[in-house]
Design a protein around this motif. Structure first.
Motif, PDB file in Angstrom:
ATOM      1  N   ALA A  15       0.838  -1.212   0.000  1.00 33.46           N
ATOM      2  CA  ALA A  15       0.000   0.000   0.000  1.00 33.46           C
ATOM      3  C   ALA A  15       0.871   1.260   0.000  1.00 33.46           C
ATOM      4  N   PRO A  16       0.324   2.377  -0.484  1.00 28.56           N
ATOM      5  CA  PRO A  16       1.068   3.637  -0.356  1.00 28.56           C
ATOM      6  C   PRO A  16       1.057   4.110   1.090  1.00 28.56           C
ATOM      7  N   LEU A  17       2.212   4.464   1.624  1.00 31.59           N
ATOM      8  CA  LEU A  17       2.317   4.961   3.004  1.00 31.59           C
ATOM      9  C   LEU A  17       3.241   6.171   2.986  1.00 31.59           C
ATOM     10  N   SER A  18       2.659   7.330   3.163  1.00 29.19           N
ATOM     11  CA  SER A  18       3.450   8.549   3.146  1.00 29.19           C
ATOM     12  C   SER A  18       4.505   8.504   4.257  1.00 29.19           C
ATOM     13  N   TYR A  20       6.977   6.423   4.356  1.00 34.77           N
ATOM     14  CA  TYR A  20       7.531   5.067   4.475  1.00 34.77           C
ATOM     15  C   TYR A  20       7.860   4.413   3.129  1.00 34.77           C
ATOM     16  N   MET A  41       1.863   9.347  -1.549  1.00 34.53           N
ATOM     17  CA  MET A  41       1.098  10.334  -2.305  1.00 34.53           C
ATOM     18  C   MET A  41       1.973  11.518  -2.695  1.00 34.53           C
ATOM     19  N   GLN A  70       1.015   7.609  -7.127  1.00 33.77           N
ATOM     20  CA  GLN A  70      -0.236   8.145  -6.582  1.00 33.77           C
ATOM     21  C   GLN A  70      -0.161   9.665  -6.476  1.00 33.77           C
ATOM     22  N   ASN A  97      -5.570   9.854  -5.192  1.00 36.12           N
ATOM     23  CA  ASN A  97      -5.863   9.726  -3.765  1.00 36.12           C
ATOM     24  C   ASN A  97      -7.177  10.444  -3.431  1.00 36.12           C
ATOM     25  N   LYS A 139      -8.145   5.550  -5.127  1.00 33.73           N
ATOM     26  CA  LYS A 139      -8.147   4.950  -3.784  1.00 33.73           C
ATOM     27  C   LYS A 139      -9.041   5.798  -2.894  1.00 33.73           C
ATOM     28  N   HIS A 169     -10.260   1.474   1.163  1.00 29.83           N
ATOM     29  CA  HIS A 169      -9.900   1.356   2.585  1.00 29.83           C
ATOM     30  C   HIS A 169     -11.193   1.723   3.318  1.00 29.83           C
ATOM     31  N   TYR A 177      -7.536   6.243  11.203  1.00 29.51           N
ATOM     32  CA  TYR A 177      -6.929   4.912  11.029  1.00 29.51           C
ATOM     33  C   TYR A 177      -7.359   3.931  12.119  1.00 29.51           C
ATOM     34  N   SER A 200      -7.862  -2.627   1.182  1.00 27.33           N
ATOM     35  CA  SER A 200      -6.794  -2.120   2.053  1.00 27.33           C
ATOM     36  C   SER A 200      -7.370  -1.840   3.432  1.00 27.33           C
ATOM     37  N   GLY A 201      -6.696  -2.310   4.456  1.00 28.77           N
ATOM     38  CA  GLY A 201      -7.135  -2.000   5.818  1.00 28.77           C
ATOM     39  C   GLY A 201      -6.995  -3.177   6.769  1.00 28.77           C
ATOM     40  N   ASP A 202      -5.984  -3.127   7.627  1.00 33.71           N
ATOM     41  CA  ASP A 202      -5.785  -4.147   8.670  1.00 33.71           C
ATOM     42  C   ASP A 202      -5.627  -5.555   8.098  1.00 33.71           C
ATOM     43  N   GLY A 223      -0.281  -2.488   4.300  1.00 34.75           N
ATOM     44  CA  GLY A 223       0.283  -1.186   4.618  1.00 34.75           C
ATOM     45  C   GLY A 223       1.109  -1.252   5.887  1.00 34.75           C
ATOM     46  N   ARG A 224       0.484  -0.867   7.022  1.00 36.73           N
ATOM     47  CA  ARG A 224       1.237  -0.775   8.279  1.00 36.73           C
ATOM     48  C   ARG A 224       1.917  -2.080   8.667  1.00 36.73           C
TER      49      ARG A 224
HETATM   50  C1  LIG Z   1       1.576   6.587   8.014  1.00 36.31           C
HETATM   51  C2  LIG Z   1       0.576   6.331   6.921  1.00 36.31           C
HETATM   52  C3  LIG Z   1       0.721   6.943   5.701  1.00 36.31           C
HETATM   53  C4  LIG Z   1      -0.212   6.720   4.676  1.00 36.31           C
HETATM   54  N1  LIG Z   1      -0.030   7.320   3.461  1.00 36.31           N
HETATM   55  C5  LIG Z   1      -0.904   7.071   2.454  1.00 36.31           C
HETATM   56  C6  LIG Z   1      -0.708   7.654   1.168  1.00 36.31           C
HETATM   57  O1  LIG Z   1       0.256   8.386   0.907  1.00 36.31           O
HETATM   58  N2  LIG Z   1      -1.645   7.372   0.206  1.00 36.31           N
HETATM   59  C7  LIG Z   1      -2.725   6.563   0.463  1.00 36.31           C
HETATM   60  O2  LIG Z   1      -3.544   6.332  -0.421  1.00 36.31           O
HETATM   61  N3  LIG Z   1      -2.908   5.991   1.659  1.00 36.31           N
HETATM   62  C8  LIG Z   1      -2.025   6.210   2.647  1.00 36.31           C
HETATM   63  N4  LIG Z   1      -2.203   5.601   3.851  1.00 36.31           N
HETATM   64  C9  LIG Z   1      -3.291   4.610   4.006  1.00 36.31           C
HETATM   65  C10 LIG Z   1      -2.784   3.205   3.686  1.00 36.31           C
HETATM   66  O3  LIG Z   1      -2.423   3.074   2.328  1.00 36.31           O
HETATM   67  C11 LIG Z   1      -3.849   2.139   4.022  1.00 36.31           C
HETATM   68  O4  LIG Z   1      -4.968   2.309   3.188  1.00 36.31           O
HETATM   69  C12 LIG Z   1      -4.299   2.202   5.480  1.00 36.31           C
HETATM   70  O5  LIG Z   1      -3.206   2.402   6.356  1.00 36.31           O
HETATM   71  C13 LIG Z   1      -5.006   0.907   5.885  1.00 36.31           C
HETATM   72  O6  LIG Z   1      -4.234  -0.219   5.597  1.00 36.31           O
HETATM   73  P1  LIG Z   1      -3.224  -0.934   6.657  1.00 36.31           P
HETATM   74  O7  LIG Z   1      -4.045  -1.299   7.864  1.00 36.31           O
HETATM   75  O8  LIG Z   1      -2.725  -2.133   5.894  1.00 36.31           O
HETATM   76  O9  LIG Z   1      -2.171   0.050   6.999  1.00 36.31           O
HETATM   77  C14 LIG Z   1      -1.319   5.857   4.900  1.00 36.31           C
HETATM   78  C15 LIG Z   1      -1.453   5.237   6.135  1.00 36.31           C
HETATM   79  C16 LIG Z   1      -0.542   5.460   7.149  1.00 36.31           C
HETATM   80  C17 LIG Z   1      -0.719   4.769   8.469  1.00 36.31           C
END
Ligand SMILES: Cc1cc2nc3c(=O)[nH]c(=O)nc-3n(C[C@H](O)[C@H](O)[C@H](O)COP(=O)(O)O)c2cc1C
Length: 320
Positions: A15-18, A20, A41, A70, A97, A139, A169, A177, A200-202, A223-224
């Protein structure tokens, strides 16, 4: 299954994680089985203005592929311009996004605020589709809040506007979150659209993935659960957890790559939280965390990593 015009065996994506999912994290996750990754993003405004710091986010090694870029913005023209730059830069697809819940993003009408403005969301998808040949996804969240769960109707509208994949998500913006992801909405979206759906989500276990595929997801994003655990992709496909030397080498490699991308100072600082995630659950992790968060140089962090693994844990006597 086919998503973004590409075939994937498992449908297991990063997943995209700003903050990280820069290329160092993406490359490590790919090594363990992430079949597709996303950039964090990227501001379409910054891209359209060709701002140096924004363009830096596009840099990556040649084997960081397949990779979806993204973007976020509330301006359809800017999104179109950004998409053209991304196409020229060799990305494999573009994701828009519409899920970010962060205040400074939504107050500008971007991220999940677009779920409250379906006409603008539609105009953005149309502008991006008209600008590039690359596949385009969106997304989104379940909705803005519990009184406006519109991911199903918005997905239908955005499919009609040209979106070729929906990533859901299923929390509301109000949930940020936390709280329970509302997976019922995935089944409702499935009934409304024909394009592939990515969940996406947990998502942490094989059982989670099976349940979501049963509800209609073609692919799942981690993601996380992948922060400091790139091997989760191997575990989710039946592979072994990492040995301690494997974890140590990953930490050293990740630190080196991060310092190459950000410079030593910022690289070390940005890796602190990730280093702590790598050792989570191991004996002595709390002391390691305390130590590593006070260190400034890459050499000192490496030394701390070596000592942690050679002693089996950070000794209490080393407490600072
Ligand atoms: C620190 C952090 C940064 C994130 N950055 C983005 C992002 O840049 N773009 C995006 O679409 N979602 C972003 N997300 C959401 C994740 O992509 C994901 O949808 C959400 O965390 C749920 O999935 P997970 O439980 O697997 O983390 C971010 C989430 C976290 C916790």
């Amino acid at each position: 299954m086919t998503v973004y015009g590409m075939d994937f065996r498992q449908g297991l994506f990063l997943a995209p994680l700003s903050g990280y999912t820069d290329w160092p994290m993406r490359m490590l996750c790919r090594r363990y089985g992430a079949e597709l990754a996303y950039t964090e993003m990227i501001s379409a405004t910054g891209l359209a203005r060709r701002e140096k710091n924004t363009l830096k986010l596009l840099e990556r090694p040649a084997d960081d592929t397949p990779l979806i870029a993204q973007i976020f913005s509330s301006d359809p023209d800017e999104c179109g311009q950004a998409a053209r730059i991304l196409e020229e830069s060799g990305f494999d697809g573009i994701d828009i996004n519409m899920g970010c819940p962060v205040k400074k993003v939504v107050t500008k009408g971007c991220g999940s605020a677009l779920m409250k403005d379906p006409s603008r969301a539609q105009a953005i998808v149309e502008a991006v589709r008209a600008s590039v040949k690359l596949p385009v996804s969106v997304k989104m969240r379940a909705g803005w809040d519990s009184g406006s769960l519109n991911a199903d109707l918005l997905s239908a509208r955005l499919e009609a506007a040209g979106a070729q994949c929906i990533i859901i998500h299923p929390r509301t913006r109000a949930q940020m979150y936390g709280g329970r992801p509302q997976w019922e909405i995935l089944e409702r979206i499935r009934r409304e659209v024909t394009v592939p759906l990515i969940a996406s989500g947990d998502i942490r276990t094989k059982a989670d993935i099976q349940a979501l595929k049963h509800k209609g997801a073609q692919a799942c994003m981690i993601g996380r659960a992948a922060i400091g655990r790139p091997w989760i992709f191997r575990e989710l496909t039946g592979g072994a957890p990492p040995s301690l030397p494997e974890r140590r080498e990953l930490m050293l490699e990740h630190l080196d790559a991060s310092c190459r991308v950000l410079g030593e100072d910022r690289g070390v600082r940005s890796m602190r939280k990730i280093m702590c995630a790598y050792v989570k659950g191991l004996p002595g992790a709390a002391v390691f965390r305390e130590k590593v968060c006070a260190l400034q140089s890459a050499a000192d962090v490496k030394d701390c990593i070596h000592r942690f693994f050679s002693q089996g844990s950070c000794d209490e006597s080393e407490r600072i």
